[in-house]
Scaffold this active site. Structure first.
Site, PDB file in Angstrom:
ATOM      1  N   SER A  38       0.827  -1.218   0.000  1.00 28.09           N
ATOM      2  CA  SER A  38       0.000   0.000   0.000  1.00 28.09           C
ATOM      3  C   SER A  38       0.856   1.261   0.000  1.00 28.09           C
ATOM      4  O   SER A  38       0.327   2.367  -0.014  1.00 28.09           O
ATOM      5  CB  SER A  38      -0.923   0.001   1.220  1.00 28.09           C
ATOM      6  OG  SER A  38      -0.178  -0.159   2.414  1.00 28.09           O
ATOM      7  N   ASN A 125      -1.905  -2.483  13.116  1.00 29.03           N
ATOM      8  CA  ASN A 125      -3.365  -2.376  13.061  1.00 29.03           C
ATOM      9  C   ASN A 125      -3.875  -1.134  13.804  1.00 29.03           C
ATOM     10  O   ASN A 125      -4.726  -0.399  13.294  1.00 29.03           O
ATOM     11  CB  ASN A 125      -4.011  -3.636  13.635  1.00 29.03           C
ATOM     12  CG  ASN A 125      -3.678  -4.861  12.805  1.00 29.03           C
ATOM     13  OD1 ASN A 125      -3.093  -4.743  11.732  1.00 29.03           O
ATOM     14  ND2 ASN A 125      -4.036  -6.039  13.294  1.00 29.03           N
ATOM     15  N   THR A 170     -40.360  25.700 -10.663  1.00 28.14           N
ATOM     16  CA  THR A 170     -40.614  24.347 -10.170  1.00 28.14           C
ATOM     17  C   THR A 170     -40.868  23.533 -11.426  1.00 28.14           C
ATOM     18  O   THR A 170     -41.429  24.056 -12.402  1.00 28.14           O
ATOM     19  CB  THR A 170     -41.837  24.280  -9.233  1.00 28.14           C
ATOM     20  OG1 THR A 170     -42.980  24.751  -9.958  1.00 28.14           O
ATOM     21  CG2 THR A 170     -41.664  25.147  -7.989  1.00 28.14           C
ATOM     22  N   HIS A 171     -40.410  22.296 -11.427  1.00 31.50           N
ATOM     23  CA  HIS A 171     -40.493  21.448 -12.636  1.00 31.50           C
ATOM     24  C   HIS A 171     -39.793  22.106 -13.826  1.00 31.50           C
ATOM     25  O   HIS A 171     -40.143  21.852 -14.971  1.00 31.50           O
ATOM     26  CB  HIS A 171     -41.950  21.130 -13.002  1.00 31.50           C
ATOM     27  CG  HIS A 171     -42.782  20.724 -11.826  1.00 31.50           C
ATOM     28  ND1 HIS A 171     -42.848  19.429 -11.364  1.00 31.50           N
ATOM     29  CD2 HIS A 171     -43.544  21.467 -10.982  1.00 31.50           C
ATOM     30  CE1 HIS A 171     -43.636  19.379 -10.299  1.00 31.50           C
ATOM     31  NE2 HIS A 171     -44.066  20.606 -10.038  1.00 31.50           N
ATOM     32  N   SER A 292     -13.946  25.370 -28.041  1.00 32.73           N
ATOM     33  CA  SER A 292     -14.058  24.125 -28.787  1.00 32.73           C
ATOM     34  C   SER A 292     -12.979  24.116 -29.858  1.00 32.73           C
ATOM     35  O   SER A 292     -12.634  25.161 -30.418  1.00 32.73           O
ATOM     36  CB  SER A 292     -15.441  24.056 -29.428  1.00 32.73           C
ATOM     37  OG  SER A 292     -15.409  23.200 -30.546  1.00 32.73           O
ATOM     38  N   LYS A 298     -17.757  28.817 -29.463  1.00 33.60           N
ATOM     39  CA  LYS A 298     -18.097  28.192 -28.190  1.00 33.60           C
ATOM     40  C   LYS A 298     -17.299  28.702 -26.995  1.00 33.60           C
ATOM     41  O   LYS A 298     -16.112  28.940 -27.097  1.00 33.60           O
ATOM     42  CB  LYS A 298     -17.889  26.663 -28.280  1.00 33.60           C
ATOM     43  CG  LYS A 298     -18.831  25.957 -29.208  1.00 33.60           C
ATOM     44  CD  LYS A 298     -20.253  25.854 -28.673  1.00 33.60           C
ATOM     45  CE  LYS A 298     -20.371  24.832 -27.566  1.00 33.60           C
ATOM     46  NZ  LYS A 298     -20.304  23.468 -28.049  1.00 33.60           N
ATOM     47  N   LYS A 340      -8.318   3.245   1.861  1.00 38.92           N
ATOM     48  CA  LYS A 340      -7.611   4.514   1.732  1.00 38.92           C
ATOM     49  C   LYS A 340      -7.798   5.265   0.424  1.00 38.92           C
ATOM     50  O   LYS A 340      -8.065   6.467   0.419  1.00 38.92           O
ATOM     51  CB  LYS A 340      -6.120   4.304   1.994  1.00 38.92           C
ATOM     52  CG  LYS A 340      -5.846   4.045   3.449  1.00 38.92           C
ATOM     53  CD  LYS A 340      -4.428   3.625   3.694  1.00 38.92           C
ATOM     54  CE  LYS A 340      -4.362   2.776   4.945  1.00 38.92           C
ATOM     55  NZ  LYS A 340      -5.138   1.516   4.859  1.00 38.92           N
TER      56      LYS A 340
HETATM   57  N1  ARG Z   1      -1.157  -1.366   5.231  1.00 34.00           N
HETATM   58  C1  ARG Z   1      -2.059  -1.860   6.191  1.00 34.00           C
HETATM   59  C2  ARG Z   1      -3.427  -1.176   6.054  1.00 34.00           C
HETATM   60  O1  ARG Z   1      -3.524  -0.250   5.354  1.00 34.00           O
HETATM   61  C3  ARG Z   1      -1.535  -1.620   7.555  1.00 34.00           C
HETATM   62  C4  ARG Z   1      -1.971  -2.606   8.574  1.00 34.00           C
HETATM   63  C5  ARG Z   1      -1.465  -3.916   8.215  1.00 34.00           C
HETATM   64  N2  ARG Z   1      -1.655  -4.862   9.242  1.00 34.00           N
HETATM   65  C6  ARG Z   1      -1.437  -6.158   9.040  1.00 34.00           C
HETATM   66  N3  ARG Z   1      -1.592  -6.937  10.027  1.00 34.00           N
HETATM   67  N4  ARG Z   1      -1.128  -6.638   7.862  1.00 34.00           N
HETATM   68  O2  ARG Z   1      -4.403  -1.503   6.610  1.00 34.00           O
END
Ligand code: ARG
Length: 473
Positions: A38, A125, A170-171, A292, A298, A340
């Site tokens: 990631s 985590n 309206t509408h 355009s 335009k 993310k």
């Molecule tokens: N890159 C992971 C995430 O975005 C971080 C946590 C990873 N934890 C794990 N036990 N693999 O969630």
């Protein structure tokens, strides 16, 4: 704590690609590495990752789990890492999976054993959950600021056009005359609620997961309240399983972001319509439009069109996050890494869109004559004629019917209600007198709606001033 416990085996952390790889007998393929990594997108949280680590280290030192010397080393190492990142010199590696392991590995490279002690009593985590919350809190604060700037611009223009009349629809059919200022302030209300929603969401974002460790908490005598204070969190998460697992706070943000874009999209649709030469109510500054490549005449309102279009992706991210969460058993699952990109994109999209709109709305050129001309067509004051009769004792349903006949007559003659001579109007109802012309004018119609939330210029001026005061101008 012993100062230096390195042995050849422990040194492998510094040398091995993955922090967890000692247990494994074969390496992952390049594709799997890319698939599971990631760092390409989570490195944007680096600043917050470092902030979180420093707060954690400070707490570990305060309870004697690491020494003050270790803490000083960690602070020194992190300062250098931050410099490297800001200078674009940090060597991000997908071999190290994510932002957390990249930074930790570099810390160990720079400061040795003290760096290896940082992760005591912590897991990625609870670390990642903390990073996202810190990152999102910052985005929320910026976005709320932008929403108020946009409200400020809308209110400024509304004050200028408190008495400028256009047809209200309206509408998409001409309904009743309204003031342009009133119309603009409708959006100031919407964006005001968006800001409230984000402020409310922020309360639930601003809670500290650190201390949950992997899922069950930790056996060290940690001081979570201290970490929360250091990082500016209002509270600590009260359940370790929940703290590492749920992303409802991110879902709430995505929902609030989707509503921001929904309001932006509605405004955009109106800007596009108003700028069409067929309507011609406004002009947008050239810097928000393009030409355009084939049609030289335009001038296309690209920015509002694109903003309307970008609403789709922000809505999509909300659905993606809801779907991501729905089937997950407690506690952390790797699924959560998928939280993310959509979250980042939602935040980026509303931030960029709002920034552009602040500038664009401030520069709208209003064509008051065209608005007025349009309001004079389509019998916008028909309701006022009915209300006039009601005030003279005619039941509303009868008045409605009477006016419908008058409108039909005007359509046949190709004129407006106000163009009918008094004698002709009286054929529709004997109670109509000379004072009717005050009622049938656009100005009379809007001025009569003089209550809180009404379109009367006096009320619009008051409201615009209220919003301006609220948003600091
Ligand atoms: N890159 C992971 C995430 O975005 C971080 C946590 C990873 N934890 C794990 N036990 N693999 O969630």
């Amino acid at each position: 704590m012993p100062k230096n416990t390195s042995s050849t085996l422990q040194d492998q952390f510094a040398n091995k690609a993955q922090a967890w790889s000692a247990r494994f007998s074969e390496p992952v393929s390049d594709l799997v590495k890319r698939y599971t990594a990631s760092v390409t997108f989570d490195k944007r949280m680096a600043n917050f990752d470092i902030q979180g680590s420093l707060a954690h280290a400070d707490m570990l030192a305060s309870i004697g789990i690491i020494s003050n010397d270790d803490l000083a080393e960690i602070e020194r190492g992190m300062a250098q890492i931050l410099e490297e990142i800001n200078a674009g010199q940090f060597n991000w590696s997908i071999d190290l999976e994510d932002v957390h392991l990249n930074i930790e590995k570099r810390l160990v490279e720079l400061i040795g054993d003290a760096g290896k002690r940082l992760h005591t009593g912590r897991s990625r985590n609870d670390q990642v959950a903390t990073d996202i919350r810190l990152w999102l809190r910052n985005e929320i604060d910026i976005t709320i600021g932008l929403l108020h700037q946009l409200r400020n611009k809308l209110a400024g223009l509304a004050l200028e056009h408190a008495a400028t009349i256009l047809p209200g629809f309206t509408h998409l059919q001409v309904a009743q005359p309204v003031t342009f200022g009133h119309h603009l302030l409708a959006y100031a209300e919407m964006f005001g609620r968006d800001a409230e929603r984000l402020a409310d969401c922020r309360k639930r974002v601003n809670r500290l997961p650190l201390g949950a460790a992997a899922l069950a908490g930790t056996s060290y005598p940690i001081d979570r309240e201290r970490v929360a204070r250091t990082l500016g969190f209002d509270e600590v998460c009260r359940n370790s399983l929940d703290a590492v697992s749920d992303r409802d706070f991110a879902i709430e943000f995505c929902a609030a972001a989707a509503l921001v874009m929904t309001h932006i999209s509605r405004l955009s649709e109106e800007l596009v319509l108003w700028m069409s030469p067929r309507i011609g109510f406004i002009d947008l500054a050239d810097r928000f439009c393009t030409g355009s490549s084939i049609m030289p005449q335009k001038k296309n309102p690209d920015v509002p069109e694109l903003a309307r279009g970008k609403t789709g992706r922000v809505n999509g991210h909300l659905i993606a996050l809801l779907t991501l969460m729905k089937g997950q058993p407690l506690a952390y699952n790797k699924d959560n890494q998928e939280d993310k990109e959509g979250l980042f994109d939602s935040a980026d999209t509303i931030r960029d869109t709002l920034t552009i709109f602040v500038d664009m709305v401030g520069g709208i050129k209003v064509k008051a004559e065209a608005m007025r001309a349009a309001a004079l067509q389509g019998f916008a004051t028909a309701t006022d004629l009915a209300d006039y009769l009601v005030k003279k004792g005619v039941p509303f349903r009868d008045a409605h019917e009477t006016v419908a006949h008058a409108v039909r007559e005007c359509e046949q003659r190709g004129c407006d209600l106000a163009d009918l001579p008094l004698a002709d109007l009286q054929k529709f109802h004997a109670l109509i007198e000379d004072d009717i012309y005050g009622v049938l004018t656009l100005e009379g119609s809007v001025a009569a709606r003089n209550h809180i939330g009404g379109t009367a210029p006096a009320r619009v001026k008051e409201e615009a001033e209220r919003v301006l005061a609220q948003t600091g101008a």
